[in-house]
Design a protein around this motif. Structure first.
Motif, PDB file in Angstrom:
ATOM      1  N   VAL A 170     -12.642  10.846   2.006  1.00 14.62           N
ATOM      2  CA  VAL A 170     -11.648  11.070   0.959  1.00 14.62           C
ATOM      3  C   VAL A 170     -10.491  10.089   1.071  1.00 14.62           C
ATOM      4  O   VAL A 170      -9.882   9.935   2.132  1.00 14.62           O
ATOM      5  CB  VAL A 170     -11.107  12.510   1.013  1.00 14.62           C
ATOM      6  N   ILE A 171     -10.198   9.429  -0.058  1.00 12.91           N
ATOM      7  CA  ILE A 171      -9.001   8.616  -0.208  1.00 12.91           C
ATOM      8  C   ILE A 171      -8.166   9.295  -1.290  1.00 12.91           C
ATOM      9  O   ILE A 171      -8.667   9.572  -2.382  1.00 12.91           O
ATOM     10  CB  ILE A 171      -9.320   7.177  -0.646  1.00 12.91           C
ATOM     11  N   ALA A 172      -6.894   9.575  -0.997  1.00 16.00           N
ATOM     12  CA  ALA A 172      -6.021  10.222  -1.971  1.00 16.00           C
ATOM     13  C   ALA A 172      -4.822   9.343  -2.260  1.00 16.00           C
ATOM     14  O   ALA A 172      -4.311   8.662  -1.378  1.00 16.00           O
ATOM     15  CB  ALA A 172      -5.551  11.581  -1.447  1.00 16.00           C
ATOM     16  N   GLN A 197       2.043   0.645  -3.026  1.00 16.24           N
ATOM     17  CA  GLN A 197       0.784  -0.031  -2.714  1.00 16.24           C
ATOM     18  C   GLN A 197      -0.084  -0.111  -3.968  1.00 16.24           C
ATOM     19  O   GLN A 197       0.009   0.743  -4.855  1.00 16.24           O
ATOM     20  CB  GLN A 197       0.020   0.717  -1.611  1.00 16.24           C
ATOM     21  N   ASP A 198      -0.949  -1.099  -4.010  1.00 19.10           N
ATOM     22  CA  ASP A 198      -1.924  -1.244  -5.092  1.00 19.10           C
ATOM     23  C   ASP A 198      -3.172  -0.460  -4.693  1.00 19.10           C
ATOM     24  O   ASP A 198      -3.873  -0.850  -3.753  1.00 19.10           O
ATOM     25  CB  ASP A 198      -2.247  -2.723  -5.286  1.00 19.10           C
ATOM     26  N   PHE A 199      -3.440   0.641  -5.392  1.00 22.11           N
ATOM     27  CA  PHE A 199      -4.553   1.481  -4.954  1.00 22.11           C
ATOM     28  C   PHE A 199      -5.893   0.768  -5.060  1.00 22.11           C
ATOM     29  O   PHE A 199      -6.827   1.061  -4.306  1.00 22.11           O
ATOM     30  CB  PHE A 199      -4.564   2.835  -5.675  1.00 22.11           C
ATOM     31  N   VAL A 200      -6.021  -0.190  -5.978  1.00 30.86           N
ATOM     32  CA  VAL A 200      -7.283  -0.929  -6.104  1.00 30.86           C
ATOM     33  C   VAL A 200      -7.521  -1.763  -4.847  1.00 30.86           C
ATOM     34  O   VAL A 200      -8.588  -1.684  -4.225  1.00 30.86           O
ATOM     35  CB  VAL A 200      -7.270  -1.830  -7.355  1.00 30.86           C
ATOM     36  N   ALA A 201      -6.522  -2.540  -4.471  1.00 28.36           N
ATOM     37  CA  ALA A 201      -6.663  -3.393  -3.282  1.00 28.36           C
ATOM     38  C   ALA A 201      -6.882  -2.550  -2.034  1.00 28.36           C
ATOM     39  O   ALA A 201      -7.715  -2.892  -1.172  1.00 28.36           O
ATOM     40  CB  ALA A 201      -5.417  -4.263  -3.128  1.00 28.36           C
ATOM     41  N   GLU A 202      -6.128  -1.454  -1.919  1.00 24.47           N
ATOM     42  CA  GLU A 202      -6.259  -0.603  -0.732  1.00 24.47           C
ATOM     43  C   GLU A 202      -7.631   0.062  -0.671  1.00 24.47           C
ATOM     44  O   GLU A 202      -8.247   0.151   0.392  1.00 24.47           O
ATOM     45  CB  GLU A 202      -5.154   0.463  -0.720  1.00 24.47           C
TER      46      GLU A 202
END
Length: 329
Positions: A170-172, A197-202
Motif C-alpha cells: 500500500v502506498i497512500a 512531493q510528486d506522487f507520480v515520481a514517488e
C-alpha cells in the motif's frame, strides 16, 4: 422521533434537529433503534444540494447506522438469522441521521463482538465502498500494489487496512506529514505528502519503475492524467469521487500500451441485491478480520447528534483522520 434534517441547501448550519414520524419496516426490512450514525462526504454533498437521494429514499441525510433491531419482517429476519434485540450496523440509502431507521435486511451486518455502537456505525459506508471498488471492481490481488489518494479519509483508513490484511503493498497520499505518519501507523508501506512531493515520481521510484497495479481515486479531475503515468501494465484506476472536478484529459496512448482500465462507481443508487452481495462478502471475508483485531475502526471525533452541523464543518475542513460519528442519547 428526533432526526437531523436539511432545512435548506447550504452551509453546515442548515442542519437542524427536528421531529419526524417514526418509520415503519416494510417487506424485507427491519426497524433499527439507532444509537450512532456515521458522517460521510456524500452527506455534505447532499446538504449542499449536489447529491439528491435516490427515488424512494428518505430525504434525511445519513448512509450508515448502528443500533438494535426493534421490529421487522419476521420471515426476512428468520432467513437472515436476525431477531429483535440483535445489535446490527447497516448501510442505508438515506435516513441515517435519525433515532429510528428502516433498513433492508440484506444491508444489515452484526456488530462485531466487543465493538461499541460508535465504532460499528463507522463501518458500513466505507467498508461496502472499499470492498466493492478495490476488490470486486478493481480486482486487487495479494502481491499487487495499491495507491490510495487520500489515505486519512474514512475511505482511506479502511482501504489501507483491508489491502494490507489481504496481502497487498500500500502506498497512500496525504496532505501533511502528520497525516502521512498516520497512514504508516495504520499499516501503509509508504506515504507521500502530495503537497511537497510528486506522487507520480514517488510511486514510480517506490515500485522501481514498474508502476502501481490499482489506484483508488477520490479526486478525479487532473489527477487521472497523472495516475495514468504511474500505472503498471494491466493497471486499474477506480474513481469513487470527483472532488477535483468531473473533467479529465489524459494520455490515451499510455492507456493503450499499458492495457489500462479506468472505471468508477457510486454505491448509493445500486439495487438491494447488489448491496446484499457486498454484505455477504464482507461477512465472510472482512468481519473475521475485525473480530481478530487485524482491521480496526478509526474514529476521529464523536458529536452528539444535535451538533451535526459541527461534524459537517469538521469534515469540510479536511482536518480529520478517520471517521466522524454522531451519537444519539
Amino acid at each position: 422521533m428526533q432526526a437531523i434534517e436539511i432545512s435548506a441547501f447550504g452551509a453546515p448550519d442548515v442542519l437542524r434537529l427536528c421531529e419526524r414520524p417514526q418509520p415503519v419496516a416494510g417487506a424485507g426490512e427491519v426497524l433499527i433503534r439507532v444509537a450512532a450514525s456515521g458522517v460521510n462526504r456524500p452527506d455534505v454533498l447532499q446538504r449542499s444540494g449536489a447529491y439528491p437521494p435516490p427515488p424512494g429514499a428518505s430525504d434525511l441525510p445519513g448512509l450508515e447506522v448502528a443500533g438494535v433491531v426493534e421490529a421487522g419482517d419476521a420471515e426476512a429476519m428468520v432467513q437472515a438469522g436476525l431477531q429483535v434485540g440483535d445489535r446490527v450496523c447497516a448501510l442505508v440509502a438515506g435516513g441515517g441521521y435519525a433515532q429510528y431507521c428502516a433498513v433492508p435486511v440484506g444491508q444489515c451486518l452484526p456488530v462485531p463482538e466487543g465493538m461499541d455502537d460508535v465504532a460499528a456505525a463507522s463501518l458500513p459506508e466505507t467498508f461496502f465502498t472499499v470492498w466493492s471498488n478495490v476488490f470486486d471492481r478493481a480486482r486487487l490481488q495479494a502481491g499487487e500494489t495499491l495507491l490510495i489518494q487520500g489515505g486519512t479519509s474514512g475511505i482511506g483508513v479502511t482501504a489501507i487496512q483491508l489491502a494490507k490484511a489481504l496481502g497487498a503493498t500500500v502506498i497512500a497520499t496525504a496532505g501533511s506529514d502528520e497525516k502521512c505518519a498516520a497512514c504508516l501507523q495504520l499499516g501503509a508501506d509508504h506515504a507521500i505528502n502530495y503537497k511537497t512531493q510528486d506522487f507520480v515520481a514517488e510511486a514510480m521510484k517506490l515500485t522501481e519503475g514498474r508502476g502501481v497495479d490499482v489506484v483508488l481515486d477520490m479526486v478525479a479531475g487532473g489527477y487521472v492524467a497523472r495516475e495514468v503515468e504511474c500505472m503498471a501494465e494491466d493497471g486499474r484506476i477506480v474513481i469513487i469521487a470527483v472532488q477535483g472536478g468531473i473533467k479529465s484529459e489524459f494520455n490515451a496512448g499510455l492507456v493503450l500500451r499499458r492495457r489500462l482500465v479506468i472505471t468508477g462507481s457510486t454505491l448509493r443508487p445500486r439495487p438491494l441485491a447488489f448491496k446484499s452481495a457486498i454484505a455477504g462478502s464482507l461477512r465472510e471475508r472482512v468481519w473475521p478480520l475485525l473480530a481478530e483485531g487485524k482491521v480496526k475502526p478509526v474514529i476521529h471525533s464523536v458529536f452528539e447528534a444535535a451538533r451535526a452541523s459541527e461534524a459537517h464543518a469538521l469534515m469540510e475542513s479536511n482536518q480529520h483522520i478517520g471517521k466522524i460519528v454522531l451519537k444519539w442519547a
